[in-house]
Design a protein around this motif. Sequence first.
Motif, PDB file in Angstrom:
ATOM      1  N   LEU A 126       0.830  -1.209   0.000  1.00 61.62           N
ATOM      2  CA  LEU A 126       0.000   0.000   0.000  1.00 61.62           C
ATOM      3  C   LEU A 126       0.863   1.257   0.000  1.00 61.62           C
ATOM      4  CD1 LEU A 126      -2.689  -1.129   2.588  1.00 61.62           C
ATOM      5  CD2 LEU A 126      -3.071  -0.802   0.134  1.00 61.62           C
ATOM      6  N   LEU A 127       1.895   1.279   0.830  1.00 62.88           N
ATOM      7  CA  LEU A 127       2.803   2.430   0.855  1.00 62.88           C
ATOM      8  C   LEU A 127       3.421   2.652  -0.521  1.00 62.88           C
ATOM      9  CD1 LEU A 127       4.608   1.712   4.254  1.00 62.88           C
ATOM     10  CD2 LEU A 127       3.223   3.738   3.758  1.00 62.88           C
ATOM     11  N   LYS A 128       3.894   1.591  -1.121  1.00 62.06           N
ATOM     12  CA  LYS A 128       4.525   1.682  -2.438  1.00 62.06           C
ATOM     13  C   LYS A 128       3.532   2.163  -3.484  1.00 62.06           C
ATOM     14  CE  LYS A 128       7.259  -1.071  -5.714  1.00 62.06           C
ATOM     15  NZ  LYS A 128       7.854  -2.417  -5.970  1.00 62.06           N
ATOM     16  N   GLY A 129       2.286   1.643  -3.433  1.00 58.20           N
ATOM     17  CA  GLY A 129       1.277   2.032  -4.404  1.00 58.20           C
ATOM     18  C   GLY A 129       0.889   3.494  -4.310  1.00 58.20           C
ATOM     19  N   PHE A 130       0.723   3.998  -3.088  1.00 58.88           N
ATOM     20  CA  PHE A 130       0.354   5.402  -2.914  1.00 58.88           C
ATOM     21  C   PHE A 130       1.518   6.318  -3.272  1.00 58.88           C
ATOM     22  CE2 PHE A 130      -3.500   3.970  -1.085  1.00 58.88           C
ATOM     23  CZ  PHE A 130      -4.350   5.066  -0.985  1.00 58.88           C
ATOM     24  N   LYS A 131       2.725   5.920  -2.906  1.00 61.62           N
ATOM     25  CA  LYS A 131       3.884   6.750  -3.226  1.00 61.62           C
ATOM     26  C   LYS A 131       4.128   6.818  -4.730  1.00 61.62           C
ATOM     27  CE  LYS A 131       5.221   8.123   0.831  1.00 61.62           C
ATOM     28  NZ  LYS A 131       5.306   9.566   1.194  1.00 61.62           N
ATOM     29  N   ALA A 132       3.882   5.722  -5.435  1.00 65.28           N
ATOM     30  CA  ALA A 132       4.086   5.700  -6.882  1.00 65.28           C
ATOM     31  C   ALA A 132       3.194   6.705  -7.596  1.00 65.28           C
ATOM     32  CB  ALA A 132       3.842   4.296  -7.424  1.00 65.28           C
ATOM     33  N   LEU A 133       2.038   6.996  -6.999  1.00 64.77           N
ATOM     34  CA  LEU A 133       1.093   7.941  -7.585  1.00 64.77           C
ATOM     35  C   LEU A 133       1.189   9.323  -6.939  1.00 64.77           C
ATOM     36  CD1 LEU A 133      -1.970   5.530  -7.834  1.00 64.77           C
ATOM     37  CD2 LEU A 133      -0.569   6.373  -9.732  1.00 64.77           C
ATOM     38  N   ASP A 134       2.169   9.498  -6.060  1.00 63.84           N
ATOM     39  CA  ASP A 134       2.386  10.776  -5.365  1.00 63.84           C
ATOM     40  C   ASP A 134       1.138  11.216  -4.596  1.00 63.84           C
ATOM     41  OD1 ASP A 134       4.056  12.848  -4.562  1.00 63.84           O
ATOM     42  OD2 ASP A 134       3.405  14.176  -6.184  1.00 63.84           O
ATOM     43  N   LEU A 135       0.488  10.257  -3.936  1.00 61.84           N
ATOM     44  CA  LEU A 135      -0.702  10.547  -3.150  1.00 61.84           C
ATOM     45  C   LEU A 135      -0.342  10.702  -1.676  1.00 61.84           C
ATOM     46  CD1 LEU A 135      -3.207   8.012  -4.775  1.00 61.84           C
ATOM     47  CD2 LEU A 135      -2.846  10.436  -5.339  1.00 61.84           C
ATOM     48  N   THR A 136      -1.226  11.308  -0.930  1.00 65.76           N
ATOM     49  CA  THR A 136      -0.980  11.596   0.479  1.00 65.76           C
ATOM     50  C   THR A 136      -0.898  10.317   1.306  1.00 65.76           C
ATOM     51  OG1 THR A 136      -2.082  13.743   0.333  1.00 65.76           O
ATOM     52  CG2 THR A 136      -1.868  12.771   2.529  1.00 65.76           C
ATOM     53  N   VAL A 137       0.134  10.242   2.114  1.00 67.42           N
ATOM     54  CA  VAL A 137       0.297   9.155   3.079  1.00 67.42           C
ATOM     55  C   VAL A 137       0.502   9.785   4.444  1.00 67.42           C
ATOM     56  CG1 VAL A 137       1.727   7.215   3.835  1.00 67.42           C
ATOM     57  CG2 VAL A 137       1.308   7.584   1.375  1.00 67.42           C
ATOM     58  N   ALA A 138      -0.199   9.258   5.441  1.00 73.39           N
ATOM     59  CA  ALA A 138      -0.053   9.742   6.815  1.00 73.39           C
ATOM     60  C   ALA A 138       0.153   8.561   7.750  1.00 73.39           C
ATOM     61  CB  ALA A 138      -1.282  10.544   7.243  1.00 73.39           C
ATOM     62  N   VAL A 139       0.959   8.787   8.771  1.00 75.86           N
ATOM     63  CA  VAL A 139       1.208   7.784   9.800  1.00 75.86           C
ATOM     64  C   VAL A 139       0.716   8.326  11.130  1.00 75.86           C
ATOM     65  CG1 VAL A 139       3.003   6.575  11.107  1.00 75.86           C
ATOM     66  CG2 VAL A 139       3.181   6.760   8.624  1.00 75.86           C
ATOM     67  N   SER A 140      -0.044   7.506  11.843  1.00 75.96           N
ATOM     68  CA  SER A 140      -0.493   7.856  13.192  1.00 75.96           C
ATOM     69  C   SER A 140       0.236   6.937  14.164  1.00 75.96           C
ATOM     70  CB  SER A 140      -2.012   7.678  13.306  1.00 75.96           C
ATOM     71  OG  SER A 140      -2.465   8.006  14.614  1.00 75.96           O
ATOM     72  N   PRO A 141       1.334   7.413  14.774  1.00 77.23           N
ATOM     73  CA  PRO A 141       2.163   6.544  15.608  1.00 77.23           C
ATOM     74  C   PRO A 141       1.698   6.519  17.061  1.00 77.23           C
ATOM     75  CG  PRO A 141       3.223   8.662  15.400  1.00 77.23           C
ATOM     76  CD  PRO A 141       1.924   8.758  14.627  1.00 77.23           C
ATOM     77  N   HIS A 142       2.290   5.626  17.812  1.00 77.68           N
ATOM     78  CA  HIS A 142       1.976   5.438  19.226  1.00 77.68           C
ATOM     79  C   HIS A 142       3.286   5.524  19.996  1.00 77.68           C
ATOM     80  CE1 HIS A 142      -1.277   3.223  21.781  1.00 77.68           C
ATOM     81  NE2 HIS A 142      -0.596   4.068  22.523  1.00 77.68           N
ATOM     82  N   TYR A 143       3.410   6.515  20.866  1.00 75.33           N
ATOM     83  CA  TYR A 143       4.608   6.644  21.688  1.00 75.33           C
ATOM     84  C   TYR A 143       4.205   6.837  23.139  1.00 75.33           C
ATOM     85  CZ  TYR A 143       6.871   7.874  17.225  1.00 75.33           C
ATOM     86  OH  TYR A 143       7.324   7.885  15.926  1.00 75.33           O
ATOM     87  N   TYR A 144       5.016   6.293  24.035  1.00 77.13           N
ATOM     88  CA  TYR A 144       4.852   6.559  25.459  1.00 77.13           C
ATOM     89  C   TYR A 144       6.149   7.141  26.007  1.00 77.13           C
ATOM     90  CZ  TYR A 144       0.441   3.996  25.670  1.00 77.13           C
ATOM     91  OH  TYR A 144      -0.858   3.593  25.483  1.00 77.13           O
ATOM     92  N   TYR A 145       6.012   8.214  26.767  1.00 75.47           N
ATOM     93  CA  TYR A 145       7.128   8.871  27.419  1.00 75.47           C
ATOM     94  C   TYR A 145       7.098   8.554  28.915  1.00 75.47           C
ATOM     95  CZ  TYR A 145       6.522  11.397  23.023  1.00 75.47           C
ATOM     96  OH  TYR A 145       6.350  11.714  21.710  1.00 75.47           O
ATOM     97  N   PRO A 146       8.181   8.806  29.642  1.00 75.56           N
ATOM     98  CA  PRO A 146       8.219   8.409  31.050  1.00 75.56           C
ATOM     99  C   PRO A 146       7.026   8.879  31.875  1.00 75.56           C
ATOM    100  CG  PRO A 146      10.415   9.023  30.344  1.00 75.56           C
ATOM    101  CD  PRO A 146       9.493   9.327  29.189  1.00 75.56           C
TER     102      PRO A 146
END
Length: 242
Positions: free
Chosen positions: A73-93
């Motif tokens: 999916l990442l490769k397919g969207f990037k090949a067409l120069d379409l928007t990709v967003a990542v929603s990450p999960h981080y925990y701090y102390p």
Amino acid sequence: MSNENTVRPGSVNAYADPADPALPGTGFTLDRSKAALVVVDPQNDFLSPAGASWPIFGPSVTENNTVAHVEQLLKGFKALDLTVAVSPHYYYPYDHHWHFGGPLEKVMHDINMFERKGPISLEGFEGSGADFLEQYKPYILDGKTIIASPHKVYGPETNDLVLQLRKKGISQIVLAGMAANLCIESHLRELIEQGFEVLVVRDATAGPRVPEGDGYLAALINFRFLAHALWTTEETLRALNA
């Protein structure tokens, strides 16, 4: 007496769509001009065999070939120069000093999932459980992908994902990543409430398998009720390139 035809969680039959569904189709059509790929938690702690949660998510990740499908999916969207967003999960102390949490929250804190030294520190981040899967980095770290601020429990209510998508004129979401019945379902529900059309890619996610139940099966059931479309990676890429 056991019945060899009984459908068991984890079996292929358990995940098959009903032959005679009661719910109507939505008529969803993927429109590249207003679509974005949103990948939730494409991080080592979920998707790597060395990740903290692999013992409970690994079987589902492996069966769905989730890692490869997300990359397609990442490769397919990037090949067409379409928007990709990542929603990450981080925990701090300081997140570990919360006064209460649900069962999975407690597990995540107990096994130090998504652990970082702090919001402005990358000390020890490279290759850690909180880091992105190595094979995804060329797509995510290309200077074009939106990397939202971290969500803290399951949904995007606590990060800037919706703002970033609105600022790009996005109204359709192709949703993939981890985990099916937790962050993916929570993102799905909130994005629907925010007025987006949401396509969930069913084999580009996975769920926990524990004595309490099969999280991937639970998610699929709700996806059928909620998502505007529920497609495979192959179906999604076919529509994207049509």
